[in-house]
Design an enzyme around this catalytic site. Structure first.
Site: not given
Ligand code: NAD
Length: 292
Positions: A53, A97, A120
């Site tokens: 990422k 994460q 997200d």
């Protein structure tokens, strides 16, 4: 039947090229989109995801910050990082994460993220916006990527019978919402671990989205001739001939299912590359919305 292999790498490249143009115009207006990725602990798969990422941000000229916390970080420490990022105006997107170590209450961390920076799409406000079809929200990256793959492959979702296998908040549920939305217009069944006669349910489907986490779970007998199949699964299976000692496979028994399909995504190289592309796209959207 000759199935069309949906190449996620090609579609992701297209999405990222679109993002590149948006980044240029944002930068010209004095805004550099910024993404912060928080990694707690040393889960090997998470470390790989976070690194890719951050790498993608650098490639595209985005501002990015990687914040690493040790395996024994406390819940409060992670919370404090998130709150500081909420207040940081150079950061437009925040992701923590998953999965964090067990002492971290992941739900509480997600709820602490400013919904306007929740790229997200896991914050309850964004989940609600998805259900309400409010376009100002953030859609979780993986299902958003699946929708884009279907669109680019020319798979008609409107009026189609779609079966989503898996009901997670990350993939299955948002995928079902997207398919049944006014954009998707599909008739959607969500199957899960308690579904009776799953094979019969799947055989009705014009579109199958498999998000289970079991290698080769969807077999040829479960798939109608001409169906489109999106394989979200990423599973490691032992392979002594592979350099790393394992290889990645999906939830679909690709070799036997592909010949029956009109279109199918491979693993790797299908849904995977799309997830990161949609994350970048969400970050740009967050940056744009913050300066409106
Ligand atoms: P999860 O474990 O949260 O959910 C799995 C779902 O499968 C559950 O809803 C469960 O009800 C269902 N299930 C389990 N056994 C079943 C059975 N026998 N029959 C029918 N349904 C069954 O997993 P998740 O986070 O949704 O991820 C699913 C898969 O997708 C995993 O392999 C994961 O690695 C992969 N994934 C890939 C990406 C990507 O970028 N490609 C992103 C997220 C997840």
């Amino acid at each position: 039947m000759m199935s069309k292999i949906i190449d996620g790498k090609v579609v992701a490249k297209k999405v990222l090229a679109e993002c590149g143009q948006e980044i240029e115009s944002l930068k010209a207006a004095g805004v550099t989109p910024g993404l912060a990725v928080v990694l707690v602990g040393n889960d090997p798969a998470s470390m790989v995801y976070v690194a890719s990422k951050v790498r993608k941000c650098a490639e595209l000229g985005l501002h990015s910050r990687k914040i690493e916390l040790p395996e024994d970080a406390t819940h409060q420490e992670v919370l404090d990082v998130v709150l500081a990022l909420n207040a940081d105006t150079s950061i437009h997107g925040i992701l923590v994460q998953s999965p964090p170590p067990p002492q971290i209450d992941e739900g509480a961390i997600v709820r602490a993220i400013d919904p306007a920076k929740d790229v997200d799409g896991f914050h309850p406000e964004n989940v609600a916006k998805l259900a309400l079809e409010d376009a100002s929200g953030f859609v979780p990256c993986t299902p958003a990527g699946c929708m884009r793959l279907l669109k680019d492959a020319g798979v008609e979702t409107s009026g189609a019978e779609a079966v989503v296998i898996g009901r997670s908040m990350i993939v299955g549920k948002p995928m079902a919402l997207l398919l049944m939305s006014k954009e998707g217009n599909a008739t959607v069944t969500v199957a899960h671990s308690r579904t009776k006669d799953l094979a019969a349910v799947c055989r009705r489907a014009d579109i199958i989205v498999a998000a289970i986490g079991m290698p080769g779970f969807v077999t040829a007998d479960m798939v109608k001739e001409g169906a489109a199949v999106i394989d979200v699964g990423i599973n490691r299976v032992e392979d002594s001939s592979a350099k790393r000692g394992y290889r990645l496979v999906g939830d679909v028994a690709y070799d036997e299912v592909a010949p029956k399909c009109s279109a199918i995504t491979p693993v790797p190289g299908g849904v995977g590359p799309m997830t990161i592309a949609m994350l970048i796209s969400n970050t740009i959207k967050a940056a744009k919305q913050s300066h409106e």
